[in-house]
Motif scaffolding. Structure first.
Motif, mmCIF file in Angstrom:
data_model
loop_
_atom_site.group_PDB
_atom_site.id
_atom_site.type_symbol
_atom_site.label_atom_id
_atom_site.label_comp_id
_atom_site.label_asym_id
_atom_site.label_seq_id
_atom_site.Cartn_x
_atom_site.Cartn_y
_atom_site.Cartn_z
ATOM 1 N N ASP A 112 0.850 -1.199 0.000
ATOM 2 C CA ASP A 112 0.000 0.000 0.000
ATOM 3 C C ASP A 112 0.878 1.238 0.000
ATOM 4 O O ASP A 112 2.013 1.227 0.466
ATOM 5 C CB ASP A 112 -0.958 -0.006 1.188
ATOM 6 C CG ASP A 112 -0.233 0.131 2.507
ATOM 7 O OD1 ASP A 112 -0.151 1.249 3.019
ATOM 8 O OD2 ASP A 112 0.283 -0.897 3.007
ATOM 9 N N PHE A 113 0.344 2.306 -0.568
ATOM 10 C CA PHE A 113 1.146 3.502 -0.787
ATOM 11 C C PHE A 113 1.626 4.129 0.519
ATOM 12 O O PHE A 113 2.741 4.649 0.587
ATOM 13 C CB PHE A 113 0.371 4.529 -1.614
ATOM 14 C CG PHE A 113 1.269 5.605 -2.115
ATOM 15 C CD1 PHE A 113 2.029 5.405 -3.260
ATOM 16 C CD2 PHE A 113 1.418 6.790 -1.421
ATOM 17 C CE1 PHE A 113 2.905 6.377 -3.700
ATOM 18 C CE2 PHE A 113 2.289 7.767 -1.855
ATOM 19 C CZ PHE A 113 3.033 7.557 -2.999
ATOM 20 N N ALA A 115 5.372 5.256 1.194
ATOM 21 C CA ALA A 115 5.651 6.659 1.515
ATOM 22 C C ALA A 115 6.398 6.792 2.829
ATOM 23 O O ALA A 115 7.346 7.579 2.937
ATOM 24 C CB ALA A 115 4.347 7.449 1.558
ATOM 25 N N TYR A 142 -4.522 2.233 -6.552
ATOM 26 C CA TYR A 142 -3.062 2.202 -6.482
ATOM 27 C C TYR A 142 -2.588 2.525 -5.068
ATOM 28 O O TYR A 142 -1.752 1.812 -4.501
ATOM 29 C CB TYR A 142 -2.468 3.184 -7.492
ATOM 30 C CG TYR A 142 -0.972 3.335 -7.400
ATOM 31 C CD1 TYR A 142 -0.132 2.233 -7.525
ATOM 32 C CD2 TYR A 142 -0.390 4.575 -7.185
ATOM 33 C CE1 TYR A 142 1.240 2.365 -7.431
ATOM 34 C CE2 TYR A 142 0.980 4.716 -7.094
ATOM 35 C CZ TYR A 142 1.793 3.602 -7.219
ATOM 36 O OH TYR A 142 3.147 3.745 -7.122
ATOM 37 N N VAL A 143 -3.152 3.556 -4.473
ATOM 38 C CA VAL A 143 -2.769 3.963 -3.124
ATOM 39 C C VAL A 143 -3.072 2.844 -2.121
ATOM 40 O O VAL A 143 -2.311 2.616 -1.184
ATOM 41 C CB VAL A 143 -3.476 5.278 -2.728
ATOM 42 C CG1 VAL A 143 -3.330 5.577 -1.251
ATOM 43 C CG2 VAL A 143 -2.917 6.430 -3.553
ATOM 44 N N LEU A 185 2.485 -0.826 -9.706
ATOM 45 C CA LEU A 185 2.850 0.392 -10.423
ATOM 46 C C LEU A 185 2.584 0.225 -11.914
ATOM 47 O O LEU A 185 2.017 1.110 -12.549
ATOM 48 C CB LEU A 185 4.330 0.741 -10.183
ATOM 49 C CG LEU A 185 4.860 1.934 -10.974
ATOM 50 C CD1 LEU A 185 4.100 3.208 -10.630
ATOM 51 C CD2 LEU A 185 6.347 2.107 -10.737
ATOM 52 N N ALA A 216 3.553 12.983 -5.326
ATOM 53 C CA ALA A 216 3.267 12.524 -3.975
ATOM 54 C C ALA A 216 4.007 13.419 -2.989
ATOM 55 O O ALA A 216 5.230 13.489 -3.017
ATOM 56 C CB ALA A 216 3.704 11.075 -3.800
ATOM 57 N N PHE A 259 -3.300 9.631 1.701
ATOM 58 C CA PHE A 259 -2.869 8.287 2.090
ATOM 59 C C PHE A 259 -2.428 8.278 3.537
ATOM 60 O O PHE A 259 -2.242 9.279 4.159
ATOM 61 C CB PHE A 259 -1.764 7.754 1.180
ATOM 62 C CG PHE A 259 -0.520 8.608 1.117
ATOM 63 C CD1 PHE A 259 0.499 8.425 2.032
ATOM 64 C CD2 PHE A 259 -0.372 9.584 0.157
ATOM 65 C CE1 PHE A 259 1.655 9.194 1.967
ATOM 66 C CE2 PHE A 259 0.772 10.357 0.077
ATOM 67 C CZ PHE A 259 1.780 10.164 0.986
#
Length: 127
Positions: free
Chosen positions: A19-20, A24, A81-82, A88, A105, A127
Motif C-alpha cells: 500500500d502507498f 511513503a 493504487y494507493v 505500479l 506525492a 494516504f
C-alpha cells in the motif's frame, strides 16, 4: 541525503502491491519529501531537503497518454493504487489511458495529486 540505491532497495523489499502509505513512510524515512512520476517518460524525480533531488531516468514503464481525460477513472485508479490493489505497472497503464500525465506525492502532507494536460489536477488522494 538519500541515494537512488536506497530507494530501489526499499521498493524491491516491499514488492509490487504494497500500500502507498507503507511505501511513503519508508521513502520519507530516507529523507524523500516528495516525488513526481512522469507517465509518458516512465521517470521519477525524488526531492529532499534544500533542493536535493535524485532522478531515476526510467523504470521501463513509459506509456503513451490518452488525449481524452477521465477524472472519475483517474480517481478510481489512483485510489486502488494507493490502497495497494494495483501494481505500479497496472496503475501506469490505466492512468495513462485515462489521460493522467503525472502524479506528485507529497510525503509530508500525505497526499497525491494526479494531473492531466498542462498540470490540471484530475484527482487528489490522501494516504
Amino acid at each position: 541525503m538519500f541515494k537512488l540505491a536506497a530507494i530501489d532497495e526499499v521498493l524491491a523489499s516491499l514488492g509490487d502491491h504494497a500500500d502507498f502509505a507503507t511505501i511513503a513512510k519508508k521513502e520519507a524515512d530516507l529523507g524523500v519529501q516528495h516525488y513526481e512520476y512522469d507517465v509518458r517518460a516512465g521517470a521519477t524525480t525524488y526531492f529532499g531537503e534544500n533542493g536535493y533531488l535524485v532522478e531515476r531516468l526510467t523504470n521501463g514503464l513509459g506509456t503513451k497518454v490518452a488525449i481524452e481525460e477521465d477524472a472519475d477513472k483517474v480517481q478510481q485508479l489512483g485510489t486502488d493504487y494507493v490502497a495497494g490493489k494495483l501494481s505500479l505497472a497496472e496503475a501506469v497503464k490505466g492512468l495513462a489511458a485515462a489521460g493522467c500525465q503525472t502524479w506528485t506525492a507529497n510525503l509530508k502532507r500525505k497526499v497525491i495529486d494526479f494531473a492531466g494536460a498542462e498540470g490540471k489536477i484530475m484527482a487528489v488522494i490522501a494516504f
